[in-house]
Scaffold this motif. Structure first.
Motif, mmCIF file in Angstrom:
data_model
loop_
_atom_site.group_PDB
_atom_site.id
_atom_site.type_symbol
_atom_site.label_atom_id
_atom_site.label_comp_id
_atom_site.label_asym_id
_atom_site.label_seq_id
_atom_site.Cartn_x
_atom_site.Cartn_y
_atom_site.Cartn_z
ATOM 1 N N GLN A 180 -47.421 42.076 -3.997
ATOM 2 C CA GLN A 180 -47.182 42.002 -5.437
ATOM 3 C C GLN A 180 -45.700 41.824 -5.750
ATOM 4 O OE1 GLN A 180 -49.045 45.171 -7.587
ATOM 5 N NE2 GLN A 180 -51.114 44.491 -7.085
ATOM 6 N N LEU A 181 -44.847 42.440 -4.971
ATOM 7 C CA LEU A 181 -43.409 42.231 -5.154
ATOM 8 C C LEU A 181 -43.040 40.779 -4.901
ATOM 9 C CD1 LEU A 181 -40.571 43.387 -5.628
ATOM 10 C CD2 LEU A 181 -40.486 43.941 -3.181
ATOM 11 N N PHE A 182 -43.586 40.207 -3.846
ATOM 12 C CA PHE A 182 -43.324 38.808 -3.532
ATOM 13 C C PHE A 182 -43.868 37.899 -4.640
ATOM 14 C CE2 PHE A 182 -44.241 34.921 -0.872
ATOM 15 C CZ PHE A 182 -42.911 34.576 -0.698
ATOM 16 N N SER A 183 -45.043 38.229 -5.182
ATOM 17 C CA SER A 183 -45.632 37.434 -6.257
ATOM 18 C C SER A 183 -44.774 37.493 -7.517
ATOM 19 C CB SER A 183 -47.046 37.928 -6.568
ATOM 20 O OG SER A 183 -47.870 37.834 -5.432
ATOM 21 N N SER A 184 -44.288 38.679 -7.852
ATOM 22 C CA SER A 184 -43.440 38.797 -9.043
ATOM 23 C C SER A 184 -42.139 38.012 -8.882
ATOM 24 C CB SER A 184 -43.140 40.264 -9.328
ATOM 25 O OG SER A 184 -42.388 40.851 -8.278
ATOM 26 N N LEU A 185 -41.588 38.012 -7.684
ATOM 27 C CA LEU A 185 -40.364 37.229 -7.448
ATOM 28 C C LEU A 185 -40.637 35.731 -7.540
ATOM 29 C CD1 LEU A 185 -38.745 39.263 -4.530
ATOM 30 C CD2 LEU A 185 -38.141 39.291 -6.947
ATOM 31 N N MET A 186 -41.797 35.307 -7.070
ATOM 32 C CA MET A 186 -42.149 33.893 -7.172
ATOM 33 C C MET A 186 -42.348 33.493 -8.637
ATOM 34 S SD MET A 186 -44.735 33.365 -3.954
ATOM 35 C CE MET A 186 -44.819 31.619 -4.222
ATOM 36 N N ASP A 187 -42.992 34.352 -9.418
ATOM 37 C CA ASP A 187 -43.158 34.060 -10.842
ATOM 38 C C ASP A 187 -41.807 34.023 -11.557
ATOM 39 O OD1 ASP A 187 -45.935 33.792 -10.898
ATOM 40 O OD2 ASP A 187 -46.227 35.945 -11.004
ATOM 41 N N ALA A 188 -40.924 34.955 -11.193
ATOM 42 C CA ALA A 188 -39.590 34.938 -11.786
ATOM 43 C C ALA A 188 -38.832 33.666 -11.400
ATOM 44 C CB ALA A 188 -38.815 36.182 -11.351
ATOM 45 N N GLY A 189 -39.004 33.220 -10.160
ATOM 46 C CA GLY A 189 -38.390 31.953 -9.757
ATOM 47 C C GLY A 189 -38.946 30.771 -10.530
ATOM 48 N N ALA A 190 -40.262 30.806 -10.808
ATOM 49 C CA ALA A 190 -40.862 29.740 -11.621
ATOM 50 C C ALA A 190 -40.280 29.726 -13.029
ATOM 51 C CB ALA A 190 -42.380 29.929 -11.673
ATOM 52 N N MET A 191 -40.062 30.920 -13.596
ATOM 53 C CA MET A 191 -39.447 30.977 -14.923
ATOM 54 C C MET A 191 -38.023 30.434 -14.898
ATOM 55 S SD MET A 191 -41.839 32.229 -16.834
ATOM 56 C CE MET A 191 -41.090 32.866 -18.314
ATOM 57 N N GLY A 192 -37.299 30.747 -13.833
ATOM 58 C CA GLY A 192 -35.949 30.200 -13.718
ATOM 59 C C GLY A 192 -35.943 28.684 -13.622
ATOM 60 N N LEU A 193 -36.873 28.120 -12.870
ATOM 61 C CA LEU A 193 -36.962 26.661 -12.780
ATOM 62 C C LEU A 193 -37.371 26.053 -14.121
ATOM 63 C CD1 LEU A 193 -38.643 26.122 -9.292
ATOM 64 C CD2 LEU A 193 -36.282 25.628 -9.949
ATOM 65 N N TRP A 194 -38.229 26.754 -14.856
ATOM 66 C CA TRP A 194 -38.611 26.244 -16.176
ATOM 67 C C TRP A 194 -37.401 26.168 -17.102
ATOM 68 C CZ3 TRP A 194 -38.654 28.213 -21.179
ATOM 69 C CH2 TRP A 194 -39.412 27.496 -22.110
ATOM 70 N N HIS A 195 -36.549 27.162 -17.055
ATOM 71 C CA HIS A 195 -35.310 27.114 -17.847
ATOM 72 C C HIS A 195 -34.396 25.985 -17.361
ATOM 73 C CE1 HIS A 195 -35.522 30.573 -20.578
ATOM 74 N NE2 HIS A 195 -36.192 31.192 -19.624
ATOM 75 N N ALA A 196 -34.381 25.752 -16.066
ATOM 76 C CA ALA A 196 -33.574 24.647 -15.543
ATOM 77 C C ALA A 196 -34.090 23.306 -16.051
ATOM 78 C CB ALA A 196 -33.585 24.682 -14.012
ATOM 79 N N VAL A 197 -35.412 23.161 -16.169
ATOM 80 C CA VAL A 197 -35.986 21.935 -16.723
ATOM 81 C C VAL A 197 -35.518 21.722 -18.165
ATOM 82 C CG1 VAL A 197 -38.146 20.841 -17.442
ATOM 83 C CG2 VAL A 197 -37.979 21.920 -15.186
ATOM 84 N N GLN A 198 -35.534 22.792 -18.955
ATOM 85 C CA GLN A 198 -35.063 22.687 -20.333
ATOM 86 C C GLN A 198 -33.576 22.331 -20.389
ATOM 87 O OE1 GLN A 198 -37.323 22.761 -22.738
ATOM 88 N NE2 GLN A 198 -38.852 23.208 -21.157
ATOM 89 N N PHE A 199 -32.806 22.882 -19.477
ATOM 90 C CA PHE A 199 -31.377 22.565 -19.435
ATOM 91 C C PHE A 199 -31.153 21.093 -19.097
ATOM 92 C CE2 PHE A 199 -27.452 22.134 -16.959
ATOM 93 C CZ PHE A 199 -26.515 22.602 -17.879
ATOM 94 N N TYR A 200 -31.917 20.583 -18.156
ATOM 95 C CA TYR A 200 -31.798 19.164 -17.807
ATOM 96 C C TYR A 200 -32.157 18.286 -19.004
ATOM 97 C CZ TYR A 200 -30.744 19.121 -12.801
ATOM 98 O OH TYR A 200 -30.105 19.214 -11.585
ATOM 99 N N ASP A 201 -33.202 18.633 -19.723
ATOM 100 C CA ASP A 201 -33.630 17.811 -20.853
ATOM 101 C C ASP A 201 -32.584 17.761 -21.957
ATOM 102 O OD1 ASP A 201 -36.034 17.056 -19.750
ATOM 103 O OD2 ASP A 201 -37.167 18.704 -20.656
ATOM 104 N N HIS A 202 -31.891 18.841 -22.194
ATOM 105 C CA HIS A 202 -30.986 18.927 -23.344
ATOM 106 C C HIS A 202 -29.529 18.625 -23.004
ATOM 107 C CE1 HIS A 202 -33.694 20.647 -26.472
ATOM 108 N NE2 HIS A 202 -34.379 21.012 -25.398
ATOM 109 N N HIS A 203 -29.148 18.729 -21.724
ATOM 110 C CA HIS A 203 -27.723 18.624 -21.410
ATOM 111 C C HIS A 203 -27.389 17.606 -20.323
ATOM 112 C CE1 HIS A 203 -26.837 22.123 -23.940
ATOM 113 N NE2 HIS A 203 -27.864 22.734 -23.360
#
Length: 308
Positions: A180-203
Motif C-alpha cells: 500500500q505504501l508503494f501504491s500510494s507513492l505511485m499514485d502520488a507520482g501520477a499526480m506529479g506527472l499530471w501537473h507536469a502535463v498542465q505545465f507543458y500545455d501552458h508554458h
C-alpha cells in the motif's frame, strides 16, 4: 489545513499503534482510499475551465468594430475552446453547452463529452509532433499507467491483508503495508506527472494544441478561469488515506511481533527442564540401615568353616 490534518493523523497512528482496533481502522481506511481513487480515476472533473461568454462577446465586439457590435469569429460555434468544460484523464466534458459541429457522446454522468486522444496506436498526425510534444504525450500516458499499476498492487495488498488479519501474521501485514505504501507513492507520482502535463500545455509548448495557440480573447483577464475539480481533490484524499493505512498496517505488524515475543517469554518461565535422577527422592542413604556383607569368624567350638 492539510498539514494540520496530517499531523493529527500521525498522532492518532502513534497512539493506536499497539491498539486492538488498529487493523480494523487500517482496513476501513484502505477500502475508503480505493473507493476515492476509483472515483477520481473514472470521473472527469480534474481540471475545470470556465469561459465567460458575455465577456468573450464584449472583447470580440471591441476588437472587430471598436465596441460596436460586430460579428463573431467563424469558428465560434464549432471551436470547443470558447465553451466551459471539465477535463479528466480520459474525456473532456462540457459543463453547459457544447459546440454545434463537434461529435460528442453522453458520459456516465450525463454530460456531453469527447475522448482525449493518446495516439495509441500512433498515426500520421502524431508523426509531426515535436520532441516537447512527445514528452508531454509520454507523461500523459504514464499518468494512466501508474494509476493502473497502483490499483494492481492495492488488489494484491488486500489478499495479504486478509491473510495477515486472519493468521495474525507479522510477515503478511508487513507485505500489506509495503504494497500500500508503494501504491500510494505511485499514485502520488501520477499526480506529479499530471501537473507536469498542465505545465507543458501552458508554458513550454507553443504548437497548435497548446495554450499558446488559444484565441487572444480567451487569454484576457476574467474571460477564462481555471480550477481544480472535485475529482482531483478526491484523488488526493484517496492517496493520503492509503498512505495512512499503510503506516497503520506496518505499526500493527510491529505490535503483533512484540506481543508474540512477550508471549514466548512468558511461556518460557513455565517450561522447567526434566533430567533423569537416580538418587533417592528424599536424599537419604538407606545403606546404613542394613549391615554390610557378613564375615565368618569361625564357630564357638573352635572349628574352621569346613571342619567336621
Amino acid at each position: 489545513m492539510f498539514v494540520c490534518v496530517c499531523v493529527w493523523l500521525i498522532i492518532v497512528i502513534i497512539i493506536m499503534s499497539c491498539s486492538a482496533v488498529t487493523l480494523s481502522v487500517a482496513t476501513v481506511l484502505s477500502v475508503i482510499a480505493v473507493a476515492c481513487l476509483a472515483i477520481g480515476f473514472s470521473t472527469d472533473n480534474w481540471y475545470e475551465i470556465r469561459v465567460d461568454t458575455n465577456r468573450t462577446r464584449q472583447y470580440l465586439d471591441a476588437i472587430n468594430n471598436d465596441g460596436g457590435g460586430g460579428s463573431l469569429p467563424s469558428d465560434y460555434d464549432s471551436n470547443y475552446l470558447y465553451y466551459s468544460r471539465d477535463e479528466g484523464l480520459f474525456r473532456v466534458c462540457f459543463a453547459d453547452k457544447k459546440p454545434k459541429e463537434l461529435s460528442t457522446y453522453l458520459s456516465p454522468t450525463q454530460t456531453e463529452c469527447f475522448n482525449i486522444d493518446y495516439y495509441i496506436p500512433e498515426n500520421k498526425e502524431s508523426d509531426s509532433f515535436t520532441d516537447t510534444r512527445w514528452e508531454r504525450l509520454h507523461m500523459a500516458r504514464s499518468v494512466v499507467a501508474l494509476y493502473i499499476m497502483a490499483f494492481f498492487f492495492i488488489i494484491l495488498s488486500f489478499f495479504t491483508g486478509v491473510a495477515g488479519c486472519w493468521k495474525r501474521s507479522h510477515a503478511n501485514l508487513v507485505s500489506t503495508g509495503l504494497l500500500q505504501l508503494f501504491s500510494s507513492l505511485m499514485d502520488a507520482g501520477a499526480m506529479g506527472l499530471w501537473h507536469a502535463v498542465q505545465f507543458y500545455d501552458h508554458h513550454k509548448l507553443k504548437d497548435e494544441y497548446s495554450y499558446a495557440a488559444w484565441p487572444d480573447v480567451l487569454k484576457q483577464p476574467g474571460v477564462t478561469e481555471f480550477y481544480y475539480g472535485w475529482s482531483y481533490i478526491i484523488a488526493w484524499i484517496g492517496i493520503s488515506q492509503l498512505l495512512v493505512a499503510s503506516i497503520m498496517f506496518l505499526s500493527a505488524a510491529r505490535c503483533i511481533r512484540s506481543e508474540k515475543r512477550l508471549e514466548q517469554t512468558k511461556n518460557m518461565q513455565y517450561l522447567m527442564p526434566v533430567y533423569p535422577d537416580k538418587r533417592s527422592p528424599y536424599g537419604l542413604n538407606y545403606a546404613y540401615a542394613y549391615p554390610g556383607p557378613y564375615t565368618y569368624h569361625g564357630s564357638q567350638y573352635g572349628m574352621g568353616p569346613y571342619a567336621y
